[in-house]
Design a protein around this motif. Structure first.
Motif, PDB file in Angstrom:
ATOM      1  N   CYS A  94      -7.877   4.635  -0.044  1.00 56.56           N
ATOM      2  CA  CYS A  94      -8.037   3.199  -0.324  1.00 56.56           C
ATOM      3  C   CYS A  94      -8.999   2.925  -1.492  1.00 56.56           C
ATOM      4  O   CYS A  94      -9.403   1.784  -1.708  1.00 56.56           O
ATOM      5  CB  CYS A  94      -8.525   2.448   0.923  1.00 56.56           C
ATOM      6  SG  CYS A  94      -7.317   2.435   2.269  1.00 56.56           S
TER       7      CYS A  94
ATOM      8  N   THR B 244       0.852  -1.193   0.000  1.00 55.50           N
ATOM      9  CA  THR B 244       0.000   0.000   0.000  1.00 55.50           C
ATOM     10  C   THR B 244       0.883   1.236   0.000  1.00 55.50           C
ATOM     11  O   THR B 244       1.890   1.287   0.715  1.00 55.50           O
ATOM     12  CB  THR B 244      -0.906   0.010   1.252  1.00 55.50           C
ATOM     13  OG1 THR B 244      -1.766  -1.135   1.209  1.00 55.50           O
ATOM     14  CG2 THR B 244      -1.753   1.287   1.293  1.00 55.50           C
TER      15      THR B 244
ATOM     16  N   GLU C 234      -4.572  -7.047  -7.170  1.00 59.99           N
ATOM     17  CA  GLU C 234      -5.632  -6.870  -6.198  1.00 59.99           C
ATOM     18  C   GLU C 234      -5.050  -6.423  -4.866  1.00 59.99           C
ATOM     19  O   GLU C 234      -4.164  -7.060  -4.307  1.00 59.99           O
ATOM     20  CB  GLU C 234      -6.403  -8.190  -6.014  1.00 59.99           C
ATOM     21  CG  GLU C 234      -7.215  -8.609  -7.239  1.00 59.99           C
ATOM     22  CD  GLU C 234      -8.344  -7.632  -7.483  1.00 59.99           C
ATOM     23  OE1 GLU C 234      -8.866  -7.056  -6.515  1.00 59.99           O
ATOM     24  OE2 GLU C 234      -8.702  -7.430  -8.672  1.00 59.99           O
ATOM     25  N   ARG C 235      -5.498  -5.284  -4.404  1.00 58.84           N
ATOM     26  CA  ARG C 235      -5.100  -4.762  -3.099  1.00 58.84           C
ATOM     27  C   ARG C 235      -6.344  -4.239  -2.417  1.00 58.84           C
ATOM     28  O   ARG C 235      -7.238  -3.687  -3.060  1.00 58.84           O
ATOM     29  CB  ARG C 235      -4.100  -3.619  -3.228  1.00 58.84           C
ATOM     30  CG  ARG C 235      -2.770  -4.005  -3.853  1.00 58.84           C
ATOM     31  CD  ARG C 235      -1.854  -2.809  -3.840  1.00 58.84           C
ATOM     32  NE  ARG C 235      -0.614  -3.038  -4.583  1.00 58.84           N
ATOM     33  CZ  ARG C 235       0.328  -2.128  -4.779  1.00 58.84           C
ATOM     34  NH1 ARG C 235       0.144  -0.931  -4.277  1.00 58.84           N
ATOM     35  NH2 ARG C 235       1.417  -2.406  -5.451  1.00 58.84           N
ATOM     36  N   ASP C 236      -6.340  -4.405  -1.113  1.00 58.28           N
ATOM     37  CA  ASP C 236      -7.479  -3.848  -0.379  1.00 58.28           C
ATOM     38  C   ASP C 236      -7.410  -2.330  -0.335  1.00 58.28           C
ATOM     39  O   ASP C 236      -8.429  -1.652  -0.336  1.00 58.28           O
ATOM     40  CB  ASP C 236      -7.509  -4.413   1.061  1.00 58.28           C
ATOM     41  CG  ASP C 236      -7.824  -5.909   1.065  1.00 58.28           C
ATOM     42  OD1 ASP C 236      -8.451  -6.391   0.086  1.00 58.28           O
ATOM     43  OD2 ASP C 236      -7.443  -6.572   2.020  1.00 58.28           O
ATOM     44  N   CYS C 237      -6.182  -1.832  -0.287  1.00 58.26           N
ATOM     45  CA  CYS C 237      -6.011  -0.366  -0.179  1.00 58.26           C
ATOM     46  C   CYS C 237      -4.816   0.045  -1.033  1.00 58.26           C
ATOM     47  O   CYS C 237      -3.683   0.017  -0.563  1.00 58.26           O
ATOM     48  CB  CYS C 237      -5.815   0.046   1.283  1.00 58.26           C
ATOM     49  SG  CYS C 237      -5.656   1.838   1.496  1.00 58.26           S
TER      50      CYS C 237
END
Length: 944
Positions: free
Chosen positions: A215, A111, A178-181
């Protein structure tokens, strides 16, 4: 410790004893490099720290002979435990090692963190039970975690197509794994719409800022695409994704340009517009209406091509009798045009024929991708050519005819309108001539209808209309001639012409003055002047006027001196009235006029007087006999003028009549002015004015007073105090009996105040003491000369003189006798030579005590000017000064004596001097050969 041994008989037993040594050394445990921050990248995996044993000063020379432990733990800063790093809190075992490696796991969160660098601290401390000689250095070491994560954002698609009047959603998306934030903090990007073929009327303004939230994996914004309601080609613009100036470098951009195509769905219709008609010979205008959406003022934003061609109907475009010019061409309709016009030429064939038509067809042109949106609902239109060839029947006849002419010839002409043809009408037709009264009646002309028939190609037909002479004085009469077509005649043969004919009355009635001359006295009150109808000629059948009025000649009709009252009236004659008069008032103005004065009475036609009224003797003279009288004379009988101050005298003549009469004599008078001397002399005392028979003095008409001037001359002579001359008037050429003189002589007196002044002829007389003949002549003059004797005393004045009596001059007194007409008398004053060298000397002279032997009135008119004169005596005595040289002296004598000799005149006789003077003596060096000499010179001044 003793070792067994025998020394000189002395036995030494082996033994030992313990000696306690107190160890005071201290070991320090510290993190190597602990005085600085420890940087580490987030993706490195671990942060590595070395614990080392050192002395107090950090040198690794210290050894520890036993094992010990030191506690190590982490403390969070801006970094988060278990998110950014693994927390440790444990004891580290030291044996004989000088250093121990400690690893702390750094966690990579994939992140883009809020902060580019995050920190935590590593701290050392003692463990329980460890000797105090092991000292951990408690200064913490900061571990700096550098965030090297990168997030890539970009536009969702690189291109798209949209219709007009939609909302275009533009999204910025995260383009990584793919990243959450992806990004831990919000940031801004800029979307900029840049035109390729669009304008600001096609979509929203150009610049939009979009904020990517914390995010967030995507953010979208809307751009409105407008509908311009105009036909156009598909248009494109592109959207650019841009960084802002404070952009974080860890956020990268991908797919930064998106091309947007706006597909146009507007339609237009092209419609033929009426009227579809034209007159033969004038172009037919094909008018196309371009209709689009009512919401737009511009139906099409692109030029449109259509194909236009003509097709023959009843009109033909071929052969020598063409009706129009064929067309087959592509037309380009300009941008935003709502109407387009194209002219098709028609040809005037000059033939009366039926109306004709041809067709115009409209098809699509080569319009790229537009024809399916261009609607031509009616592709063919019929255009009609009106035949404008027309024949006109016109009346040709005199508009005026004399009553005794008996007939009026009327001709009808057929003329083509427009092109002239040899055969204007190709078929037979009939036109009726109709006559109607205006101011006439049926007794003046034949009123019956006349039929006129034209055969094919006839251009002219003529008929005669009878005119009746009734032999009566009347006004001109009028009737009209008009045309009517036969029933069923085509309207292309125009028969609406008409003509008004005037029957001019040629019967005459004669009017004249009853008498040519009328005579009346001024004191009469009225006179009647009459006009009559002569027996010859026709009798009038109508009433008619004639103007009669007065016209001044020598008699006046205006002002206070009027002789008659101007009059004017209209005399009315008729069948029963053959004489009419005007009454004129006669005035007695009590002023002298010409013995007989006249005015005229004149007849004149009026605008409504019939032309048949003839004025034969149209003027009569009226003579007024005048019997008034007037007297003239000088305004004053005596005039006085000063000879010295006045340069002229004005003499006036007036009329001796009441002031109420503004114009006593209406005509100018001329006089002879005669000047007669009494005690004056013409040419010396005055100038004759010169009013004689050839150039008389003019007395203006109506003047109450007229003046003339006589110039007075100043002769600068002492004469009688007063002089006189007479001025007499008489008529030039005789004055008649109406004007006489009452005072015809005036006397002018000239006052003479001239004074004769006696004075010396010079203010300064100059005489030389030893040169002149022992005297000086002094003269007195009188200006101006006088006509009588007088004397004046002369004397030399001792007072005021610098010359000495009996030394320089002889005192003199005398009486100077001036006879009549004499202007100068002189006397000699003796001058003495005293043989003395002296300055200038003066003798004062004086005049006075005038003894006047003339008349009493002239005794005070001779005076002295009050001034005096002087005699300047100059002394021309010469002094001669010289040296008695030359002298020769020896050089060793030392001095030389030079003498100055003074002598008086050429005879070298001695003379006394009463004036000192200086002489300058100086030497001048001169050299001649071997003898050196000095030359002596004298310089002396001039003295008086």
């Amino acid at each position: 410790m003793l070792r067994r041994d025998t020394v000189d008989g002395i036995n030494i037993e082996p033994s030992e004893a313990s000696v306690g040594i107190y160890d005071s050394d201290v070991a320090y445990v510290r993190i190597v490099g602990g005085s600085r921050d420890l940087p580490v990248n987030e993706g490195d995996g671990y942060a590595r720290l070395f614990l080392a044993v050192t002395d107090e000063f950090g040198s690794m020379t210290c050894r520890v002979q036993f094992d010990f432990t030191v506690a190590v733990y982490t403390e969070a800063g801006t970094a988060t435990i278990n998110i950014d790093y693994d927390h440790i809190s444990r004891n580290i075992q030291f044996s004989t090692d000088l250093s121990v490696l400690v690893k702390i796991r750094i966690i990579d969160d994939d992140t883009v963190d809020r902060y580019r660098e995050e920190t935590f601290q590593v701290i050392l401390q003692n463990t329980p039970g460890v000797t105090q000689r092991i000292k951990p250095v408690r200064t913490p070491v900061t571990v700096v975690i550098r965030d090297n994560d990168v997030a890539t954002f970009g536009l969702e698609r690189a291109s798209c197509k949209v219709d007009e009047a939609v909302t275009l959603t533009v999204c910025v998306v995260f383009r990584g794994m793919e990243r959450d934030c992806p990004v831990e903090f919000p940031f801004d990007l800029r979307l900029e719409a840049r035109a390729v073929t669009t304008t600001s009327a096609d979509h929203d303004p150009n610049v939009t800022d979009i904020t990517i939230g914390e995010c967030s994996r995507s953010e979208c914004t809307n751009i409105t695409v407008y509908d311009d309601s105009s036909l156009e080609l598909d248009e494109t613009f592109y959207i650019s994704l841009l960084k802002l100036p404070n952009h974080d470098g860890r956020i990268r951009l991908d797919i930064v340009k998106k091309t947007v195509t706006i597909e146009d769905n507007d339609h237009i219709s092209i419609i033929f517009k009426d009227p579809a008609i034209s007159v033969e010979g004038f172009p037919i205008q094909v008018c196309l209406l371009i209709e689009g959406s009512p919401r737009s003022d511009c139906p099409s934003l692109v030029a449109i091509q259509v194909r236009l061609r003509t097709q023959d109907g009843t009109a033909t475009s071929r052969g020598s009798r063409r009706d129009y010019v064929a067309v087959s061409r592509t037309l380009t309709i300009p941008v935003c045009a709502k109407e387009f016009r194209y002219n098709i030429s028609t040809i005037d064939d000059g033939t009366v024929e039926n109306h004709e038509y041809f067709n115009v067809t409209l098809t699509h042109g080569s319009n790229r991708d537009l024809n399916e949106r261009i609607n031509i609902p009616t592709p063919t239109k019929r255009y009609e050519i009106l035949d404008d060839d027309m024949a006109v029947v016109e009346i040709s006849a005199p508009t005026n005819v004399l009553e005794n002419a008996r007939i009026l010839r009327v001709c009808l002409n057929v003329r083509m309108l427009g092109n002239r043809r040899f055969c204007p009408v190709a078929f037979e037709f009939t036109v009726y001539i109709v006559k109607e009264d205006v101011t006439t009646d049926a007794a003046d002309y034949d009123k019956s209808r006349v039929d006129v028939t034209f055969r094919p190609c006839d251009a002219r037909e003529c008929v005669d209309v009878p005119i009746i002479d009734d032999c009566s004085l009347e006004r001109d009469e009028n009737f009209t001639i008009s045309l009517e077509p036969e029933v069923g005649l085509t309207n292309r043969i125009i028969t609406n012409d008409s003509l008004t004919v005037t029957i001019e009355n040629d019967d005459n009635t004669f009017i004249e003055m009853e008498h040519a001359v009328y005579k009346v006295f001024e004191n009469a009150t009225q006179i009647d002047v009459c006009a009559v109808i002569r027996p010859a000629g026709c009798k009038p059948s109508i009433d008619f006027p004639v103007r009669i009025f007065t016209v001044p000649d020598s008699a006046e009709a205006t002002g206070l001196s009027a002789d008659f009252v101007s009059a004017e009236t209209n005399l009315i004659f008729s069948s029963s009235v053959n004489k009419a008069c005007i009454t004129i008032d006669i005035l007695d103005n009590i002023q002298v006029e010409h013995l007989e004065e006249s005015f005229y009475v004149t007849l004149e036609r009026l605008p409504n007087t019939p032309d048949g009224v003839m004025l034969r003797r149209d003027e009569a003279e009226v003579i007024i006999v005048d019997d008034d009288k007037a007297e003239l004379g000088f305004v004053m009988l005596a005039y006085t003028v000063n000879e010295e101050d006045d340069d002229k005298v004005e003499i006036c003549v007036d009329v001796k009549s009441p002031d109420t009469i503004e114009c006593p004599v209406v005509y100018p008078l001329e006089f002879i002015v005669t000047v007669n001397d009494n005690t004056t002399t013409k040419g010396e005392d005055y100038v004759d004015p010169g009013y004689d028979e050839d150039d008389p003095f003019r007395y203006d008409a109506c003047a109450r007073e007229n003046c003339f001037t006589i110039d007075i001359l100043n002769d600068n002579k002492v004469e009688d105090m007063t002089e006189q001359f007479d001025v007499t008037l008489e008529f030039s050429g005789g004055g008649g009996t109406a004007v006489t003189f009452q005072q015809d002589t005036a006397t002018v007196t000239i006052i003479d105040e001239d004074v004769a002044m006696v004075s010396f002829t010079k203010t300064l007389y100059i005489v030389d003491e030893g040169v002149d003949s022992g005297k000086v002549r002094v003269c007195a003059e009188v200006v101006p000369p006088v006509d009588f004797d007088f004397s004046v005393n002369f004397t030399t004045k001792e007072e005021g003189s610098t010359a000495v009596v009996d030394e320089d001059y002889t005192a003199t007194k005398a009486t100077l006798q001036f006879s009549a007409g004499s202007d100068e008398e002189c006397i000699d004053v003796p001058i003495l030579d005293d043989c003395i060298l002296e300055e200038l000397e003066f003798i004062k002279l004086e005049l006075g005590n005038i003894d006047n032997n003339g008349p009493e009135d002239k005794k005070s008119r001779v005076k002295t000017d009050g001034g005096d004169s002087k005699v300047k005596i100059t002394d021309e005595q010469t002094i001669y000064v010289s040296l008695d040289g030359p002298r020769i002296v020896r050089e060793d004598a030392g001095t030389v004596q030079i003498c100055v000799i003074i002598q008086d005149d050429d005879e070298r006789r001695p003379c006394s001097r009463d004036t000192d003077f200086d002489i300058t003596f100086f030497t001048v060096f001169d050299s001649a050969g071997e003898i050196c000499c000095y030359q002596f010179q004298l310089v002396y001044g001039v003295f008086f």
